[in-house]
Design a protein around this motif. Structure first.
Motif, PDB file in Angstrom:
ATOM      1  N   LEU A  66       0.842  -1.192   0.000  1.00  0.00           N
ATOM      2  CA  LEU A  66       0.000   0.000   0.000  1.00  0.00           C
ATOM      3  C   LEU A  66       0.878   1.242   0.000  1.00  0.00           C
ATOM      4  O   LEU A  66       1.791   1.367   0.810  1.00  0.00           O
ATOM      5  CB  LEU A  66      -0.907   0.020   1.232  1.00  0.00           C
ATOM      6  N   PRO A  67       0.593   2.173  -0.891  1.00  0.00           N
ATOM      7  CA  PRO A  67       1.398   3.398  -0.899  1.00  0.00           C
ATOM      8  C   PRO A  67       1.055   4.279   0.298  1.00  0.00           C
ATOM      9  O   PRO A  67      -0.107   4.374   0.690  1.00  0.00           O
ATOM     10  CB  PRO A  67       0.993   4.071  -2.212  1.00  0.00           C
ATOM     11  N   PRO A  68       2.044   4.922   0.903  1.00  0.00           N
ATOM     12  CA  PRO A  68       1.770   5.825   2.030  1.00  0.00           C
ATOM     13  C   PRO A  68       0.794   6.919   1.603  1.00  0.00           C
ATOM     14  O   PRO A  68       0.893   7.455   0.489  1.00  0.00           O
ATOM     15  CB  PRO A  68       3.136   6.414   2.363  1.00  0.00           C
ATOM     16  N   ILE A  69      -0.155   7.243   2.464  1.00  0.00           N
ATOM     17  CA  ILE A  69      -1.199   8.203   2.127  1.00  0.00           C
ATOM     18  C   ILE A  69      -0.621   9.568   1.755  1.00  0.00           C
ATOM     19  O   ILE A  69      -1.211  10.292   0.963  1.00  0.00           O
ATOM     20  CB  ILE A  69      -2.254   8.306   3.257  1.00  0.00           C
ATOM     21  N   GLY A  70       0.561   9.899   2.263  1.00  0.00           N
ATOM     22  CA  GLY A  70       1.195  11.163   1.924  1.00  0.00           C
ATOM     23  C   GLY A  70       1.612  11.267   0.466  1.00  0.00           C
ATOM     24  O   GLY A  70       1.933  12.355  -0.017  1.00  0.00           O
ATOM     25  N   THR A  71       1.592  10.142  -0.247  1.00  0.00           N
ATOM     26  CA  THR A  71       1.960  10.147  -1.668  1.00  0.00           C
ATOM     27  C   THR A  71       0.746  10.188  -2.594  1.00  0.00           C
ATOM     28  O   THR A  71       0.910  10.251  -3.802  1.00  0.00           O
ATOM     29  CB  THR A  71       2.803   8.902  -2.013  1.00  0.00           C
ATOM     30  N   TRP A  72      -0.463  10.137  -2.032  1.00  0.00           N
ATOM     31  CA  TRP A  72      -1.676  10.105  -2.856  1.00  0.00           C
ATOM     32  C   TRP A  72      -2.036  11.493  -3.351  1.00  0.00           C
ATOM     33  O   TRP A  72      -1.780  12.496  -2.679  1.00  0.00           O
ATOM     34  CB  TRP A  72      -2.853   9.598  -2.057  1.00  0.00           C
ATOM     35  N   PRO A  73      -2.733  11.565  -4.493  1.00  0.00           N
ATOM     36  CA  PRO A  73      -3.281  12.853  -4.928  1.00  0.00           C
ATOM     37  C   PRO A  73      -4.306  13.349  -3.902  1.00  0.00           C
ATOM     38  O   PRO A  73      -5.007  12.542  -3.273  1.00  0.00           O
ATOM     39  CB  PRO A  73      -3.968  12.528  -6.260  1.00  0.00           C
ATOM     40  N   PRO A  74      -4.414  14.661  -3.709  1.00  0.00           N
ATOM     41  CA  PRO A  74      -5.333  15.210  -2.694  1.00  0.00           C
ATOM     42  C   PRO A  74      -6.771  14.714  -2.825  1.00  0.00           C
ATOM     43  O   PRO A  74      -7.432  14.454  -1.822  1.00  0.00           O
ATOM     44  CB  PRO A  74      -5.248  16.722  -2.904  1.00  0.00           C
ATOM     45  N   GLU A  75      -7.269  14.562  -4.030  1.00  0.00           N
ATOM     46  CA  GLU A  75      -8.661  14.114  -4.199  1.00  0.00           C
ATOM     47  C   GLU A  75      -8.842  12.677  -3.721  1.00  0.00           C
ATOM     48  O   GLU A  75      -9.913  12.309  -3.226  1.00  0.00           O
ATOM     49  CB  GLU A  75      -9.138  14.276  -5.651  1.00  0.00           C
ATOM     50  N   ASP A  76      -7.805  11.856  -3.834  1.00  0.00           N
ATOM     51  CA  ASP A  76      -7.893  10.482  -3.347  1.00  0.00           C
ATOM     52  C   ASP A  76      -7.845  10.437  -1.826  1.00  0.00           C
ATOM     53  O   ASP A  76      -8.516   9.616  -1.199  1.00  0.00           O
ATOM     54  CB  ASP A  76      -6.775   9.627  -3.946  1.00  0.00           C
TER      55      ASP A  76
END
Length: 132
Positions: free
Chosen positions: A15-25
């Motif tokens: 799972l990718p760290p949430i800090g790397t997700w696009p803001p809308e995701d």
């Protein structure tokens, strides 16, 4: 019966760290989690739910000699997984706790794809087991 649903993160889950997700995701994921909480409140099953700070903010505390305490950063670097949040639910049967865990496991991640994150289900014990 009360159960704790433990949401964990580890590099092994992919799972990718949430800090790397696009803001809308990130917003969609947080909205999903708020919706889970709202539904559990409405059903009367929610006891408590909390997200936790990242492990770099954790401290390990041990009693020291003479009443002092020893505080170190934690968890230790070799830790492979860490707790990122939990729910305590009061449900009729373990099957319901498992169903809730499966639902939460499918929370949306990057691109809206289900994360399929591992959720540990553990009964909250109100007393030691009878056989002790």
């Amino acid at each position: 019966m009360k159960y704790m649903l433990l949401m964990q993160f580890s590099d092994q889950t992919g799972l990718p760290p949430i800090g790397t997700w696009p803001p809308e995701d990130v917003r969609a994921h947080i909205e999903f989690m708020r919706d889970v909480e709202r539904k559990l409140v409405e059903s009367g099953e929610l006891v408590d739910a909390q997200g936790l700070a990242m492990p770099d903010q954790a401290r390990i505390v041990r009693a020291g000699a003479g009443g002092s305490s020893v505080v170190t950063d934690g968890p230790f670097p070799e830790t492979k997984e860490f707790l990122i949040g939990f729910w305590i639910v009061d449900v009729e049967a373990e099957e319901r706790a498992i169903d809730l865990a499966a639902y939460v496991s499918a929370a949306p991640g990057p691109g809206g794809e289900p994360l399929n994150m591992p959720i540990e289900v553990r009964q909250v014990m109100s007393a030691p087991p009878e056989e002790l």
